[in-house]
Design a protein around this motif. Sequence first.
Motif, mmCIF file in Angstrom:
data_model
loop_
_atom_site.group_PDB
_atom_site.id
_atom_site.type_symbol
_atom_site.label_atom_id
_atom_site.label_comp_id
_atom_site.label_asym_id
_atom_site.label_seq_id
_atom_site.Cartn_x
_atom_site.Cartn_y
_atom_site.Cartn_z
ATOM 1 N N GLU A 1 52.195 7.799 50.836
ATOM 2 C CA GLU A 1 53.450 7.391 51.463
ATOM 3 C C GLU A 1 54.707 7.953 50.798
ATOM 4 O O GLU A 1 55.717 8.161 51.484
ATOM 5 C CB GLU A 1 53.528 5.859 51.504
ATOM 6 C CG GLU A 1 52.674 5.207 52.561
ATOM 7 C CD GLU A 1 51.172 5.258 52.264
ATOM 8 O OE1 GLU A 1 50.368 5.124 53.210
ATOM 9 O OE2 GLU A 1 50.805 5.433 51.078
ATOM 10 N N ASP A 2 54.679 8.199 49.498
ATOM 11 C CA ASP A 2 55.893 8.673 48.822
ATOM 12 C C ASP A 2 55.846 10.156 48.499
ATOM 13 O O ASP A 2 56.606 10.648 47.658
ATOM 14 C CB ASP A 2 56.140 7.871 47.535
ATOM 15 C CG ASP A 2 55.001 8.019 46.519
ATOM 16 O OD1 ASP A 2 53.986 8.686 46.836
ATOM 17 O OD2 ASP A 2 55.121 7.469 45.408
ATOM 18 N N SER A 3 54.966 10.915 49.181
ATOM 19 C CA SER A 3 54.710 12.297 48.773
ATOM 20 C C SER A 3 55.426 13.371 49.593
ATOM 21 O O SER A 3 55.554 14.510 49.137
ATOM 22 C CB SER A 3 53.201 12.575 48.815
ATOM 23 O OG SER A 3 52.701 12.532 50.145
ATOM 24 N N GLY B 1 60.982 12.277 48.459
ATOM 25 C CA GLY B 1 60.212 11.151 47.939
ATOM 26 C C GLY B 1 59.468 10.393 49.015
ATOM 27 O O GLY B 1 59.254 9.180 48.897
ATOM 28 N N GLY B 2 59.067 11.099 50.078
ATOM 29 C CA GLY B 2 58.305 10.479 51.160
ATOM 30 C C GLY B 2 59.142 9.834 52.226
ATOM 31 O O GLY B 2 58.609 9.368 53.246
ATOM 32 N N ARG B 3 60.467 9.840 52.053
ATOM 33 C CA ARG B 3 61.351 9.130 52.988
ATOM 34 C C ARG B 3 62.244 10.111 53.732
ATOM 35 O O ARG B 3 62.713 11.102 53.169
ATOM 36 C CB ARG B 3 62.200 8.113 52.227
ATOM 37 C CG ARG B 3 63.011 7.189 53.096
ATOM 38 C CD ARG B 3 63.714 6.117 52.261
ATOM 39 N NE ARG B 3 64.428 5.193 53.123
ATOM 40 C CZ ARG B 3 65.668 5.381 53.580
ATOM 41 N NH1 ARG B 3 66.318 6.482 53.244
ATOM 42 N NH2 ARG B 3 66.242 4.489 54.363
ATOM 43 N N ARG C 1 59.058 6.761 56.944
ATOM 44 C CA ARG C 1 57.981 7.386 56.179
ATOM 45 C C ARG C 1 56.881 7.876 57.122
ATOM 46 O O ARG C 1 56.767 7.424 58.259
ATOM 47 C CB ARG C 1 57.396 6.411 55.156
ATOM 48 C CG ARG C 1 58.396 5.985 54.098
ATOM 49 C CD ARG C 1 57.776 5.187 52.966
ATOM 50 N NE ARG C 1 58.794 4.755 52.017
ATOM 51 C CZ ARG C 1 59.240 5.498 50.996
ATOM 52 N NH1 ARG C 1 58.728 6.708 50.799
ATOM 53 N NH2 ARG C 1 60.152 5.031 50.177
ATOM 54 N N ASN D 1 51.393 1.958 55.028
ATOM 55 C CA ASN D 1 52.667 1.718 55.698
ATOM 56 C C ASN D 1 52.423 0.976 57.014
ATOM 57 O O ASN D 1 52.084 1.568 58.028
ATOM 58 C CB ASN D 1 53.374 3.056 55.968
ATOM 59 C CG ASN D 1 54.853 2.894 56.232
ATOM 60 O OD1 ASN D 1 55.509 2.037 55.653
ATOM 61 N ND2 ASN D 1 55.389 3.716 57.118
#
Length: 365
Positions: free
Chosen positions: A231-233, A261-263, A288, A332
């Motif tokens: 999710e943060d990749s 940062g995945g967002r 995300r 998520n």
Amino acid sequence: MHRLRRAVTDPRVERLATLLVERCVDVQPNWQVLVMGEPGARPLLEEVCRQIGRRGAYALLRLRIESPPLRTWMLEAGDDLVSELPAIDAREYDEMDSYIVAVAPENTRGGIDVPAERLSLRSKATRPHMAKIFSGEKPWVGLDFPTPALAQDAGMTLAQFEDFYWGAILIDWDALAERMRQIADRFDAADEVRIVGAGTDLQFSLAGRHGLVDALGANMPGGEVFYSPVEDSAEGVVSYSEYPACYLNHEVEDVHLRFEGGRIVEASAGEGEEFLLGMLDADEGARRLGEFGIGCNPGITRHMKNTLFDEKMEGTVHFAIGSGFAFIGGKNERAIHWDMVKDLRSGGRIELDGETVQENGRWLI
């Protein structure tokens, strides 16, 4: 002695119903199967109910008269009502054993007058009662059935669209599943994925995640290998310049997203930007990635403005913003799941841990 007679069923419809009931869902005796759809899908809905009955299960037929369901009600009801599922509907979703939905729109722009915020409220209200569907605990399948509206969106006559439709659905699913398994094995062995294409250079991680081969699963037609990325990749940019991003009967043109940062930290669109931003602001997780998918269906060669088909198009990938899939490691859990299709057939490529495995839509593995 009188025998019950029934109307002759198109053998293609009968074969499709068999795939849905026996292969996609595998209906078991005494199950309560929720069967939903619009009147335009009546031949398929009737055949599905018939075959559910043959399997000793209950068919709970629910016809919808507009899309999205309850559109006119949602335009008038207060937010307090829209944001809470009534008890009778909640119990139906809670107690059903399986779910089959056949969409047959008369107008594919129905519901564009419902604000994005209101659609998000309804999705949030429904989602807890569909949790076992989304987690994979309860089998389900969704599909479209040919209508003039779908044919018009695709730029075809109804006869042309029907030929295309059956060519994408009635294929050798066992052979395609075997080929997709080879692709999934290669991705399962990798950690880092990089997608490069027009206006696109996006990297993300699949470390610790495994893919699912979609051949007679929750979507018809099938024909994809899909993952829930870490999710943060996600880092980089993706541009959906080839095709509109279609969701809830909206078409959003020329979508550009930038990830850090995945967002999603920047988002824009050439047309429909207000709807895009409204969906992205539905909740924190809407920004995300919930899914990365690889199109593999050889019967789908062109964009139809129909995500169920377009995301399976050979030589494309797609990313869904919002909810992931817990049954393949996704964490998520959000109100939306919006697939957007990226064409890689003209200058695009996929890299796994630095090695190019697909170029211009052709596999090198």
